[in-house]
Design a protein around this motif. Structure first.
Motif, PDB file in Angstrom:
ATOM      1  N   LYS A 230      19.715   1.359   9.022  1.00 14.08           N
ATOM      2  CA  LYS A 230      20.226   2.732   9.117  1.00 14.08           C
ATOM      3  C   LYS A 230      20.601   3.075  10.560  1.00 14.08           C
ATOM      4  O   LYS A 230      21.683   3.621  10.824  1.00 14.08           O
ATOM      5  CB  LYS A 230      19.160   3.715   8.603  1.00 14.08           C
ATOM      6  CG  LYS A 230      19.513   5.175   8.801  1.00 14.08           C
ATOM      7  CD  LYS A 230      18.367   6.066   8.337  1.00 14.08           C
ATOM      8  CE  LYS A 230      18.641   7.525   8.654  1.00 14.08           C
ATOM      9  NZ  LYS A 230      17.536   8.409   8.223  1.00 14.08           N
ATOM     10  N   HIS A 231      19.717   2.757  11.489  1.00 13.85           N
ATOM     11  CA  HIS A 231      19.965   3.046  12.903  1.00 13.85           C
ATOM     12  C   HIS A 231      21.199   2.288  13.392  1.00 13.85           C
ATOM     13  O   HIS A 231      22.051   2.835  14.107  1.00 13.85           O
ATOM     14  CB  HIS A 231      18.733   2.661  13.721  1.00 13.85           C
ATOM     15  CG  HIS A 231      18.823   3.043  15.168  1.00 13.85           C
ATOM     16  ND1 HIS A 231      19.312   2.183  16.128  1.00 13.85           N
ATOM     17  CD2 HIS A 231      18.489   4.183  15.820  1.00 13.85           C
ATOM     18  CE1 HIS A 231      19.269   2.772  17.303  1.00 13.85           C
ATOM     19  NE2 HIS A 231      18.786   3.982  17.151  1.00 13.85           N
ATOM     20  N   ALA A 232      21.302   1.019  12.997  1.00 13.97           N
ATOM     21  CA  ALA A 232      22.454   0.217  13.410  1.00 13.97           C
ATOM     22  C   ALA A 232      23.744   0.751  12.812  1.00 13.97           C
ATOM     23  O   ALA A 232      24.784   0.795  13.487  1.00 13.97           O
ATOM     24  CB  ALA A 232      22.236  -1.236  12.989  1.00 13.97           C
ATOM     25  N   GLU A 240      30.364   3.554  20.853  1.00 21.04           N
ATOM     26  CA  GLU A 240      31.260   2.453  21.201  1.00 21.04           C
ATOM     27  C   GLU A 240      30.468   1.261  21.731  1.00 21.04           C
ATOM     28  O   GLU A 240      31.034   0.351  22.351  1.00 21.04           O
ATOM     29  CB  GLU A 240      32.291   2.918  22.221  1.00 21.04           C
ATOM     30  CG  GLU A 240      33.222   4.010  21.682  1.00 21.04           C
ATOM     31  CD  GLU A 240      34.256   4.452  22.701  1.00 21.04           C
ATOM     32  OE1 GLU A 240      34.225   3.941  23.840  1.00 21.04           O
ATOM     33  OE2 GLU A 240      35.093   5.309  22.350  1.00 21.04           O
ATOM     34  N   ASN A 241      29.167   1.242  21.502  1.00 26.28           N
ATOM     35  CA  ASN A 241      28.333   0.141  21.968  1.00 26.28           C
ATOM     36  C   ASN A 241      28.775  -1.178  21.332  1.00 26.28           C
ATOM     37  O   ASN A 241      29.259  -1.210  20.192  1.00 26.28           O
ATOM     38  CB  ASN A 241      26.868   0.389  21.622  1.00 26.28           C
ATOM     39  CG  ASN A 241      26.278   1.537  22.417  1.00 26.28           C
ATOM     40  OD1 ASN A 241      26.841   1.956  23.432  1.00 26.28           O
ATOM     41  ND2 ASN A 241      25.157   2.067  21.961  1.00 26.28           N
ATOM     42  N   SER A 242      28.573  -2.254  22.058  1.00 24.96           N
ATOM     43  CA  SER A 242      28.895  -3.574  21.530  1.00 24.96           C
ATOM     44  C   SER A 242      27.921  -3.943  20.420  1.00 24.96           C
ATOM     45  O   SER A 242      26.846  -3.343  20.278  1.00 24.96           O
ATOM     46  CB  SER A 242      28.820  -4.615  22.642  1.00 24.96           C
ATOM     47  OG  SER A 242      27.470  -4.782  23.078  1.00 24.96           O
ATOM     48  N   LEU A 243      28.284  -4.935  19.625  1.00 24.71           N
ATOM     49  CA  LEU A 243      27.386  -5.398  18.562  1.00 24.71           C
ATOM     50  C   LEU A 243      26.074  -5.905  19.147  1.00 24.71           C
ATOM     51  O   LEU A 243      25.010  -5.702  18.550  1.00 24.71           O
ATOM     52  CB  LEU A 243      28.060  -6.496  17.736  1.00 24.71           C
ATOM     53  CG  LEU A 243      29.342  -6.109  16.992  1.00 24.71           C
ATOM     54  CD1 LEU A 243      29.800  -7.261  16.110  1.00 24.71           C
ATOM     55  CD2 LEU A 243      29.142  -4.849  16.165  1.00 24.71           C
ATOM     56  N   PHE A 262      22.287  -7.118   8.128  1.00 25.83           N
ATOM     57  CA  PHE A 262      23.148  -5.967   7.866  1.00 25.83           C
ATOM     58  C   PHE A 262      24.045  -6.219   6.653  1.00 25.83           C
ATOM     59  O   PHE A 262      24.206  -5.344   5.800  1.00 25.83           O
ATOM     60  CB  PHE A 262      23.994  -5.656   9.098  1.00 25.83           C
ATOM     61  CG  PHE A 262      24.687  -4.329   9.031  1.00 25.83           C
ATOM     62  CD1 PHE A 262      24.042  -3.175   9.446  1.00 25.83           C
ATOM     63  CD2 PHE A 262      25.985  -4.215   8.554  1.00 25.83           C
ATOM     64  CE1 PHE A 262      24.666  -1.931   9.381  1.00 25.83           C
ATOM     65  CE2 PHE A 262      26.612  -2.997   8.477  1.00 25.83           C
ATOM     66  CZ  PHE A 262      25.954  -1.846   8.892  1.00 25.83           C
ATOM     67  N   LYS A 263      24.614  -7.419   6.566  1.00 25.94           N
ATOM     68  CA  LYS A 263      25.491  -7.711   5.426  1.00 25.94           C
ATOM     69  C   LYS A 263      24.694  -7.769   4.130  1.00 25.94           C
ATOM     70  O   LYS A 263      25.168  -7.311   3.082  1.00 25.94           O
ATOM     71  CB  LYS A 263      26.236  -9.015   5.644  1.00 25.94           C
ATOM     72  CG  LYS A 263      27.191  -9.328   4.498  1.00 25.94           C
ATOM     73  CD  LYS A 263      28.380 -10.135   4.931  1.00 25.94           C
ATOM     74  CE  LYS A 263      29.402 -10.203   3.794  1.00 25.94           C
ATOM     75  NZ  LYS A 263      30.471 -11.160   4.075  1.00 25.94           N
ATOM     76  N   GLU A 264      23.486  -8.315   4.170  1.00 25.32           N
ATOM     77  CA  GLU A 264      22.650  -8.348   2.971  1.00 25.32           C
ATOM     78  C   GLU A 264      22.348  -6.930   2.481  1.00 25.32           C
ATOM     79  O   GLU A 264      22.293  -6.670   1.276  1.00 25.32           O
ATOM     80  CB  GLU A 264      21.339  -9.078   3.267  1.00 25.32           C
ATOM     81  CG  GLU A 264      21.483 -10.590   3.419  1.00 25.32           C
ATOM     82  CD  GLU A 264      20.190 -11.245   3.858  1.00 25.32           C
ATOM     83  OE1 GLU A 264      19.227 -10.505   4.181  1.00 25.32           O
ATOM     84  OE2 GLU A 264      20.126 -12.489   3.874  1.00 25.32           O
ATOM     85  N   ALA A 265      22.163  -5.994   3.424  1.00 27.14           N
ATOM     86  CA  ALA A 265      21.781  -4.631   3.062  1.00 27.14           C
ATOM     87  C   ALA A 265      22.956  -3.761   2.651  1.00 27.14           C
ATOM     88  O   ALA A 265      22.822  -2.890   1.778  1.00 27.14           O
ATOM     89  CB  ALA A 265      21.048  -3.974   4.239  1.00 27.14           C
ATOM     90  N   ALA A 271      31.120  -5.677  11.996  1.00 29.03           N
ATOM     91  CA  ALA A 271      32.483  -5.384  12.458  1.00 29.03           C
ATOM     92  C   ALA A 271      33.302  -4.700  11.369  1.00 29.03           C
ATOM     93  O   ALA A 271      34.043  -3.749  11.636  1.00 29.03           O
ATOM     94  CB  ALA A 271      33.168  -6.667  12.914  1.00 29.03           C
ATOM     95  N   ALA A 272      33.165  -5.157  10.125  1.00 30.62           N
ATOM     96  CA  ALA A 272      33.909  -4.539   9.018  1.00 30.62           C
ATOM     97  C   ALA A 272      33.400  -3.126   8.743  1.00 30.62           C
ATOM     98  O   ALA A 272      34.190  -2.217   8.456  1.00 30.62           O
ATOM     99  CB  ALA A 272      33.788  -5.407   7.765  1.00 30.62           C
TER     100      ALA A 272
END
Length: 279
Positions: A230-232, A240-243, A262-265, A271-272
Motif C-alpha cells: 500500500k505504501h509503495a 517522483e521517487n525512483s523505484l 508488488f506484482k503478486e499483490a 513501472a506499469a
C-alpha cells in the motif's frame, strides 16, 4: 479507536473529465477519493463485496459529495465531458479490520449545504491556483482537510448505533496487538521482526503470532507485506521517487524483491502501475 485519526493528502484538482480519460475498467486503489461534480453524467459501476465480477451502476448526482474508500473495486464511465473536482487522500489511525467494516462501498454523504459550499469554494480556489501555477499554501491544505473531516463526521453521525458497534468491537479486540500494529504502520522502512513486535505487546513470539492472527485475521508477515505494498503504491502514484527509493522507503530489501511482491499483490509491475489512471 479514533484518537490518532488524521488525513494524509496526496492530490487535489479541478479538471474536465472526458470519455477517453474517465472510461476505465476494474479500478481499485490503496487511497481514498472525494468526488464532487457540478453536473450529472458520471457513473460508477461498483463490484459486489464478494468480488464476483457483478457490477451495480452508481450515478453521481450533481453538487453531491461522495467518498470512494480505499479498496473499493469499480469501473468509471461518462458519455460527455464533465467538470470534476477530486481529492485523493488516505485515512490514518483506524485499524484495518474496522476500516474495512465501516468503509467498504461508495458513500453518498448526507446532505449538508455547508459542506457543499465549502467544497465549491475549495474547488474554485484549487482551480485558480492551478491557472496561476501556484502551489497550495498551508491555509488551502487545511481547508481541504476541513472538507474531508466534515464529510467523515457527517457520515459517521448518520450511522445507526448498531452499525457502529461491530467496528468498535473489532477495534477493542485489536487492543492486545495494537502496539505492534501502530509500530508496523509507522516504521515500514525498518526491519520488522516478530520477536521485536512480540516484545512491544509483552508476549512471547509464538503466542504473539497466534494472537495477532486471531485479532487481525492475517499473520504479522502478511499484514506487513500488505502495508508495504500500500505504501509503495501511494509512492508510485504521488511522488517522483525512483523505484529504488520507493522500495527502500517501503521496507523492501531490493528493487527486484519489491517488483516481485508488488506484482503478486496488484497484478502490475511497479513501472506499469505508475502509468495507470488516477481518476
Amino acid at each position: 479507536m479514533l484518537d490518532n485519526l488524521h488525513i494524509r493528502l496526496f492530490q487535489t484538482d479541478w479538471v474536465t473529465i472526458s470519455p477517453t480519460w474517465w472510461n476505465v475498467k476494474k479500478l481499485q486503489r490503496n487511497y481514498w477519493r472525494y468526488y464532487f461534480n457540478p453536473i450529472e453524467g458520471a457513473v460508477l459501476e461498483v463490484e459486489d463485496l464478494n468480488h464476483t465480477g457483478v457490477f451495480e451502476k452508481y450515478p453521481l448526482k450533481a453538487r453531491q459529495p461522495y467518498f470512494i474508500p480505499a479498496g473499493v473495486h469499480f469501473n468509471s464511465t461518462i458519455q460527455v465531458d464533465i467538470p470534476h473536482f477530486f481529492i485523493h487522500f488516505d485515512v490514518i489511525g483506524i485499524p484495518s479490520p474496522a476500516m474495512r467494516t465501516l468503509f467498504n462501498a461508495p458513500i453518498c454523504l448526507p446532505r449538508s449545504e455547508r459542506l457543499v459550499q465549502t467544497t465549491w469554494e475549495v474547488a474554485q480556489a484549487v482551480h485558480t491556483n492551478k491557472q496561476l501555477d501556484k502551489e497550495l499554501d498551508l491555509y488551502m491544505q487545511c481547508q481541504i482537510k476541513v472538507v474531508i473531516y466534515e464529510g467523515l463526521a457527517l457520515y459517521l453521525h448518520s450511522l445507526p448505533a448498531e452499525q457502529l458497534e461491530h467496528p468498535l468491537q473489532l477495534a477493542i479486540a485489536l487492543k492486545p496487538v495494537l502496539p505492534a500494529i501502530q509500530y508496523i504502520d509507522s516504521n515500514l522502512e525498518k526491519p520488522l521482526l516478530n520477536r521485536d513486535l512480540a516484545q512491544l505487546c509483552q508476549m512471547n513470539e509464538d503466542y504473539f503470532i497466534r494472537r495477532f492472527k486471531e485479532c487481525v485475521g492475517q499473520s504479522p508477515g502478511s499484514y506487513i507485506r500488505d502495508q508495504r505494498v500500500k505504501h509503495a503504491a501511494q509512492g508510485l502514484l504521488f511522488t517522483e521517487n525512483s523505484l529504488e527509493q520507493i522500495a527502500t522507503n517501503s521496507g523492501f530489501g531490493s528493487r527486484f524483491y519489491f517488483a516481485k511482491v508488488f506484482k503478486e499483490a496488484t497484478g502490475y509491475s511497479p513501472a506499469a502501475y505508475r502509468k495507470t489512471s488516477r481518476v
